[in-house]
Design a protein around this motif. Structure first.
Motif, mmCIF file in Angstrom:
data_model
loop_
_atom_site.group_PDB
_atom_site.id
_atom_site.type_symbol
_atom_site.label_atom_id
_atom_site.label_comp_id
_atom_site.label_asym_id
_atom_site.label_seq_id
_atom_site.Cartn_x
_atom_site.Cartn_y
_atom_site.Cartn_z
ATOM 1 N N PHE A 1 0.848 -1.190 0.000
ATOM 2 C CA PHE A 1 0.000 0.000 0.000
ATOM 3 C C PHE A 1 0.887 1.244 0.000
ATOM 4 O O PHE A 1 1.999 1.229 0.526
ATOM 5 C CB PHE A 1 -0.904 0.011 1.235
ATOM 6 N N ILE A 2 0.378 2.329 -0.573
ATOM 7 C CA ILE A 2 1.155 3.560 -0.717
ATOM 8 C C ILE A 2 0.536 4.656 0.141
ATOM 9 O O ILE A 2 -0.687 4.862 0.117
ATOM 10 C CB ILE A 2 1.172 4.018 -2.192
ATOM 11 N N PRO A 3 1.351 5.393 0.922
ATOM 12 C CA PRO A 3 0.813 6.530 1.686
ATOM 13 C C PRO A 3 0.166 7.552 0.755
ATOM 14 O O PRO A 3 0.674 7.841 -0.334
ATOM 15 C CB PRO A 3 2.055 7.109 2.364
ATOM 16 N N VAL A 4 -0.968 8.081 1.184
ATOM 17 C CA VAL A 4 -1.716 9.052 0.390
ATOM 18 C C VAL A 4 -1.488 10.446 0.945
ATOM 19 O O VAL A 4 -1.737 10.707 2.126
ATOM 20 C CB VAL A 4 -3.225 8.724 0.401
ATOM 21 N N THR A 5 -1.018 11.331 0.094
ATOM 22 C CA THR A 5 -0.903 12.736 0.480
ATOM 23 C C THR A 5 -1.900 13.600 -0.285
ATOM 24 O O THR A 5 -2.183 14.720 0.119
ATOM 25 C CB THR A 5 0.521 13.252 0.217
ATOM 26 N N LEU B 1 -5.033 8.913 -8.377
ATOM 27 C CA LEU B 1 -5.450 7.510 -8.334
ATOM 28 C C LEU B 1 -4.389 6.650 -7.658
ATOM 29 O O LEU B 1 -3.203 6.747 -7.986
ATOM 30 C CB LEU B 1 -5.683 6.985 -9.757
ATOM 31 N N PRO B 2 -4.770 5.800 -6.725
ATOM 32 C CA PRO B 2 -3.809 4.856 -6.148
ATOM 33 C C PRO B 2 -3.293 3.887 -7.205
ATOM 34 O O PRO B 2 -3.985 3.591 -8.190
ATOM 35 C CB PRO B 2 -4.636 4.114 -5.080
ATOM 36 N N ARG C 1 -15.517 11.690 1.926
ATOM 37 C CA ARG C 1 -14.384 12.271 1.194
ATOM 38 C C ARG C 1 -13.663 13.299 2.049
ATOM 39 O O ARG C 1 -12.413 13.344 2.069
ATOM 40 C CB ARG C 1 -14.884 12.907 -0.110
ATOM 41 N N ASP C 2 -14.399 14.115 2.788
ATOM 42 C CA ASP C 2 -13.770 15.087 3.677
ATOM 43 C C ASP C 2 -12.900 14.378 4.722
ATOM 44 O O ASP C 2 -11.785 14.819 5.027
ATOM 45 C CB ASP C 2 -14.827 15.938 4.386
ATOM 46 N N ALA C 3 -13.424 13.269 5.270
ATOM 47 C CA ALA C 3 -12.663 12.520 6.270
ATOM 48 C C ALA C 3 -11.402 11.922 5.660
ATOM 49 O O ALA C 3 -10.336 11.894 6.302
ATOM 50 C CB ALA C 3 -13.539 11.425 6.877
ATOM 51 N N LEU C 4 -11.485 11.443 4.414
ATOM 52 C CA LEU C 4 -10.301 10.917 3.730
ATOM 53 C C LEU C 4 -9.270 12.028 3.520
ATOM 54 O O LEU C 4 -8.064 11.819 3.715
ATOM 55 C CB LEU C 4 -10.699 10.300 2.385
ATOM 56 N N ASP C 5 -9.740 13.208 3.117
ATOM 57 C CA ASP C 5 -8.832 14.344 2.908
ATOM 58 C C ASP C 5 -8.096 14.692 4.204
ATOM 59 O O ASP C 5 -6.876 14.943 4.204
ATOM 60 C CB ASP C 5 -9.613 15.563 2.412
ATOM 61 N N LYS C 6 -8.832 14.716 5.318
ATOM 62 C CA LYS C 6 -8.220 15.060 6.604
ATOM 63 C C LYS C 6 -7.219 13.998 7.038
ATOM 64 O O LYS C 6 -6.144 14.318 7.563
ATOM 65 C CB LYS C 6 -9.313 15.239 7.652
ATOM 66 N N ALA C 7 -7.556 12.712 6.818
ATOM 67 C CA ALA C 7 -6.634 11.638 7.181
ATOM 68 C C ALA C 7 -5.362 11.721 6.347
ATOM 69 O O ALA C 7 -4.247 11.516 6.849
ATOM 70 C CB ALA C 7 -7.310 10.282 7.006
ATOM 71 N N ALA C 8 -5.510 12.037 5.051
ATOM 72 C CA ALA C 8 -4.346 12.161 4.181
ATOM 73 C C ALA C 8 -3.467 13.321 4.627
ATOM 74 O O ALA C 8 -2.232 13.207 4.682
ATOM 75 C CB ALA C 8 -4.789 12.353 2.733
ATOM 76 N N ALA D 1 -3.124 14.437 7.514
ATOM 77 C CA ALA D 1 -2.481 14.096 8.784
ATOM 78 C C ALA D 1 -1.487 12.949 8.652
ATOM 79 O O ALA D 1 -0.903 12.524 9.651
ATOM 80 C CB ALA D 1 -3.550 13.738 9.818
ATOM 81 N N GLY D 2 -1.292 12.446 7.426
ATOM 82 C CA GLY D 2 -0.368 11.338 7.214
ATOM 83 C C GLY D 2 -0.895 10.014 7.739
ATOM 84 O O GLY D 2 -0.114 9.123 8.096
ATOM 85 N N LYS D 3 -2.223 9.873 7.772
ATOM 86 C CA LYS D 3 -2.836 8.674 8.338
ATOM 87 C C LYS D 3 -3.688 7.920 7.313
ATOM 88 O O LYS D 3 -4.711 7.328 7.654
ATOM 89 C CB LYS D 3 -3.713 9.039 9.536
ATOM 90 N N LEU D 4 -3.260 7.908 6.046
ATOM 91 C CA LEU D 4 -4.038 7.240 5.013
ATOM 92 C C LEU D 4 -3.113 6.535 4.029
ATOM 93 O O LEU D 4 -2.126 7.111 3.580
ATOM 94 C CB LEU D 4 -4.908 8.253 4.261
ATOM 95 N N VAL D 5 -3.423 5.278 3.718
ATOM 96 C CA VAL D 5 -2.725 4.547 2.664
ATOM 97 C C VAL D 5 -3.779 4.022 1.700
ATOM 98 O O VAL D 5 -4.965 3.935 2.042
ATOM 99 C CB VAL D 5 -1.878 3.377 3.221
ATOM 100 N N ALA D 6 -3.344 3.660 0.501
ATOM 101 C CA ALA D 6 -4.313 3.222 -0.499
ATOM 102 C C ALA D 6 -3.664 2.304 -1.514
ATOM 103 O O ALA D 6 -2.438 2.260 -1.664
ATOM 104 C CB ALA D 6 -4.943 4.430 -1.203
ATOM 105 N N ALA D 7 -4.514 1.590 -2.218
ATOM 106 C CA ALA D 7 -4.103 0.746 -3.340
ATOM 107 C C ALA D 7 -5.322 0.514 -4.213
ATOM 108 O O ALA D 7 -6.462 0.595 -3.739
ATOM 109 C CB ALA D 7 -3.542 -0.590 -2.848
ATOM 110 N N ALA D 8 -5.096 0.255 -5.485
ATOM 111 C CA ALA D 8 -6.166 -0.149 -6.385
ATOM 112 C C ALA D 8 -6.079 -1.656 -6.597
ATOM 113 O O ALA D 8 -4.975 -2.222 -6.637
ATOM 114 C CB ALA D 8 -6.039 0.584 -7.728
#
Length: 270
Positions: A161-165, A170-171, A245-252, A254-261
């Motif tokens: 998984f890749i950190p999301v900023t 797209l992951p 989506r707002d919650a995902l933006d805030k997590a990203a 804060a450096g607290k989001l990873v993702a993958a497709a």
């Protein structure tokens, strides 16, 4: 002659040449079907159609799907999953909530937490993408660790998984992982097995989860699902997709989001 039916070599090996040939000449092939992936009608006379064999510990079920939704393949599932798929295919399963919501939990190795999954659509580059957001109910400890720390994101990053900023990007596709959608319902997120073995469930629904028609339409178009993961308390249960989506933006941020497709189960991993 049928028609536009595809029986892959792996399906043929499971059902035998005689049954495969009967399907191909139309003796046992359906005149119409509901696609096991998108749940819209299909006609093997006019639509390219895949045979999909779901195999459990004791039971096997042959289903049909649009070739544009999922290729002909063998999908190994637990017996419980398979019975759930049978009920879904035959229409006997109880209806699940259509709105986004937490999935049934599964124990996570190394901790007492369970994983919750929320489905939703994410707008990226002007296009809607089907997404699943994973958030545990408690900190995830590294297997064998006694510490109180939360290793959920580091463990996923080690898996690819890749950190999301920036959630507008797209992951990347994660090889070897896939999402099992059967009979139009979500059954599991699959990861590579140990030592090159077959895929195993990373997350598995105790009861198949319904997704919205819009979500199914999006996954039929993109043929892949975006998986976002965040530590406990980062996302929460959001009643609307704009709030998600707002919650995902805030997590990203804060450096607290990873993702993958991930592709649908059985499709190429790269």
């Amino acid at each position: 002659m049928p028609r536009m039916l595809d029986v892959s070599d792996e399906v043929r090996a499971e059902i035998g040449d005689e049954e495969a040939d009967r399907l191909l000449v139309g003796d046992d092939a359906p005149r119409s079907y509901d696609c096991t992936s998108c749940r819209t009608p299909g006609d093997p006379e006019n639509d390219r159609t895949s045979t999909v064999l779901f195999v459990g510990e004791e039971t096997a079920v042959l289903a049909f799907a649009h070739a544009t939704c999922i290729p002909s393949q063998v999908v190994s599932v637990s017996e419980e999953q398979l019975q759930g798929a049978v009920r879904s295919i035959t229409g006997d399963s109880p209806a699940s909530a259509q709105d986004a919501g937490a999935a049934a939990p599964q124990n996570v190795p190394g901790g007492q937490a369970v994983l919750g999954i929320t489905s939703g659509l994410v707008l990226i580059g002007g296009e809607l993408h089907p997404a699943l957001v994973v958030e545990p109910t408690a900190p995830i400890a590294r297997p064998g660790s006694d510490g109180p720390g939360d290793d959920f994101l580091p463990l996923l990053i080690e898996q690819g998984f890749i950190p999301v900023t920036d959630t507008t990007e797209l992951p990347t596709l994660l090889g070897g992982w896939s999402v099992l959608l059967a009979a139009g319902q979500l059954h599991a997120v699959l990861q590579p097995g140990a030592e090159g073995g077959g895929q195993v469930a990373w997350w598995q629904a105790h009861q198949a989860l319904s997704v919205t028609d819009g979500w199914r339409a999006a996954v039929q178009k993109t043929q892949r699902v975006l998986i976002y993961a965040a530590p406990v308390g980062s996302i929460g249960q959001q009643p609307r997709e704009d709030l998600l989506r707002d919650a995902l933006d805030k997590a990203a941020a804060a450096g607290k989001l990873v993702a993958a497709a991930m592709p649908l189960a059985g499709t190429p991993g790269a």
